[in-house]
Design an enzyme around this catalytic site. Sequence first.
Site, PDB file in Angstrom:
ATOM      1  N   GLY A 255       0.824  -1.204   0.000  1.00 24.94           N
ATOM      2  CA  GLY A 255       0.000   0.000   0.000  1.00 24.94           C
ATOM      3  C   GLY A 255       0.853   1.248   0.000  1.00 24.94           C
ATOM      4  O   GLY A 255       2.076   1.178   0.159  1.00 24.94           O
ATOM      5  N   ASP A 373      -4.131  10.555  13.798  1.00 24.14           N
ATOM      6  CA  ASP A 373      -4.597  10.219  12.452  1.00 24.14           C
ATOM      7  C   ASP A 373      -5.410   8.924  12.479  1.00 24.14           C
ATOM      8  O   ASP A 373      -5.117   7.971  11.760  1.00 24.14           O
ATOM      9  CB  ASP A 373      -3.400  10.105  11.502  1.00 24.14           C
TER      10      ASP A 373
END
Length: 558
Positions: A255, A373
């Site tokens: 990713g 986050d």
Amino acid sequence: MHAMAKKIANSLFLLLAALSFVATVQGQDQSAVDAVTNIKRTYKVYSRNWQGDPCAPIAYKWQGVDCTSFDGFLRITSLNLSSSGLTGHIAADISKLTMLESLDLSDNELSGTVPSFLAQLQSLEYLNLANNNLTGSVSNELLQKQSDGLLSLSVGRNPNLCASTACISQSNDTRKKDNNVVIAVVAPIAGILLLLVIIAAVIIFRRRKRYAAATNIILGKPRSSIKGSELESKQRQYSFNEVVEMTNNFDRILGRGGFGTVYHGFIEDIQVAVKMLSLSSVHGYQQFVAEVKLLMRVHHRNLTSLIGYCNEETNIGLIYEYMANGNLDEHLSGKNNRETSLNWEDRLRIALDAAQALEYLHNGCKPPIIHRDVKCTNILLNENFHGKLADFGLSKCFATDGDTHVSTIVAGTPGYLDPEYTTSNRLTEKSDVYSFGVVLLRIITGQAVIMVREDMIHHISQQVNSMVAEGDITKVVDSRLQGDFDNNSAWNAVEIAMASVSTISMERPYMSDIVKELKDCLAAELARKHNSCDLQNKDLVEQVSLNLISTDITPIAR
Ligand SMILES: *[C@@H]1O[C@H](CO)[C@@H](O)[C@H](O)[C@H]1NC(C)=O
Ligand SMILES: *[C@@H]1O[C@H](CO)[C@@H](O)[C@H](O)[C@H]1NC(C)=O
Ligand SMILES: *[C@@H]1O[C@H](CO)[C@@H](O)[C@H](O)[C@H]1NC(C)=O
């Protein structure tokens, strides 16, 4: 052969000679610079232009400092701090200015005695201590130098200072003969010793690294033994070559994230995920390394384990445990061929996993770690679909307070970002709670966090709010579940989520409250599934709560 050996011996000798020369010259020079810097600090000399190097460049030479070149090196030969409002004692650091020829400390408020080291300054020709508040007596040696015509000495207007040979000298100066001679002899020896120590350290370090590579197999069980942090952190550092090897030359991409690309890899036969950071995104390198070392000591069953790191020049990488089922976002959106349909129980378990991870970061770590986050792509799933929170604790290395344009990009993701952050510019535990609330809304509804409809931007919280007003829970919850969930459990989950996304942070619950509520939601759903027999049902609920309680938390050793 013989000639060759001689040649090598010769060059080695030259190298050592050169090194010891450097050690001597620079050692003294540096100690003088350190000394004036200390003097500056002691006397709080801020009004003058005392910035940078005291001697060079000439145009920025410190006011009151004079330097003379000896053997190509600048030495401080004069220090004038007259009328500078100095208080306290005469600074001991002056003794390190061994080339000093002139020292003017007149017209200050200096107290204490006249230190004996002043007589040791071999080159001193001018000494002015007049108009201070010095006490005791002037040493015989200084008076002797004065009478020999070697020193111009002024000690007048010190009411409590005795300056005649009649006074008994308070300072016995005969102990240390000559510091300079000692330094001149010691420095070259120290230089050689230092060189040998460095060589030995390099050899030991290399060996240890090899040993670490050979014993990496234990890393497959990240929670096994966490002690001797210093040694372990060394063992968990990998060279770039090792990273190339473990990722099969960055063969398979798992990713791409904000900070870099994630690759698949193996350490021995254990799968790992290697995140290579783009160098431009690393903010404070030292802080980064310190943070990584800290994070390697944070362990919780719902946090992805940081196994190791690599920091060779421009190649900075983080090595995490491998999570076979990707991230939660893929499963909710059906991206990357992840077409597993998570049922209500699965969703609640994953939400609870993430909530427990955050609760641990906030309450179990000292100082608390704010994730900054939290989002569905940062919740990873292992082969058993246990949820683990990723990327915790690092975002602060990529943004500092002064750098606002960077922090808006990196700290937080649009849609998940605490709206209060835009006014306070500060991310807190409650900012994580907001982001978690958004995650929970997405888990419940399966909807995108931000939707654009008819040129209008809709946030998931507004969508849910309007649907809740209709009072039909089946319209709120993801239609893919086809109504297969406990209504109370779902309502409860929606309530938690909506409270978490309150615009005012004070109104949001704490992660510990959320964990408790989610456990109730899960228990209710399990009760529905097994409601055929009340007794069995009760046992199950108890079993579940027991399982949920036994998280294996390892507190951080500080
Ligand atoms: C030190 O500076 C003062 C002015 O600040 C000056 O009057 C004095 O002569 C200087 N001393 C020496 C030794 O140059
Ligand atoms: C000088 O020092 C004495 C004690 O050492 C103290 O009593 C006196 O107040 C000081 N004078 C000034 C002007 O600082
Ligand atoms: C100086 O030396 C004498 C003996 O040589 C000793 O009695 C005295 O205490 C010493 N004074 C100080 C200030 O060290």
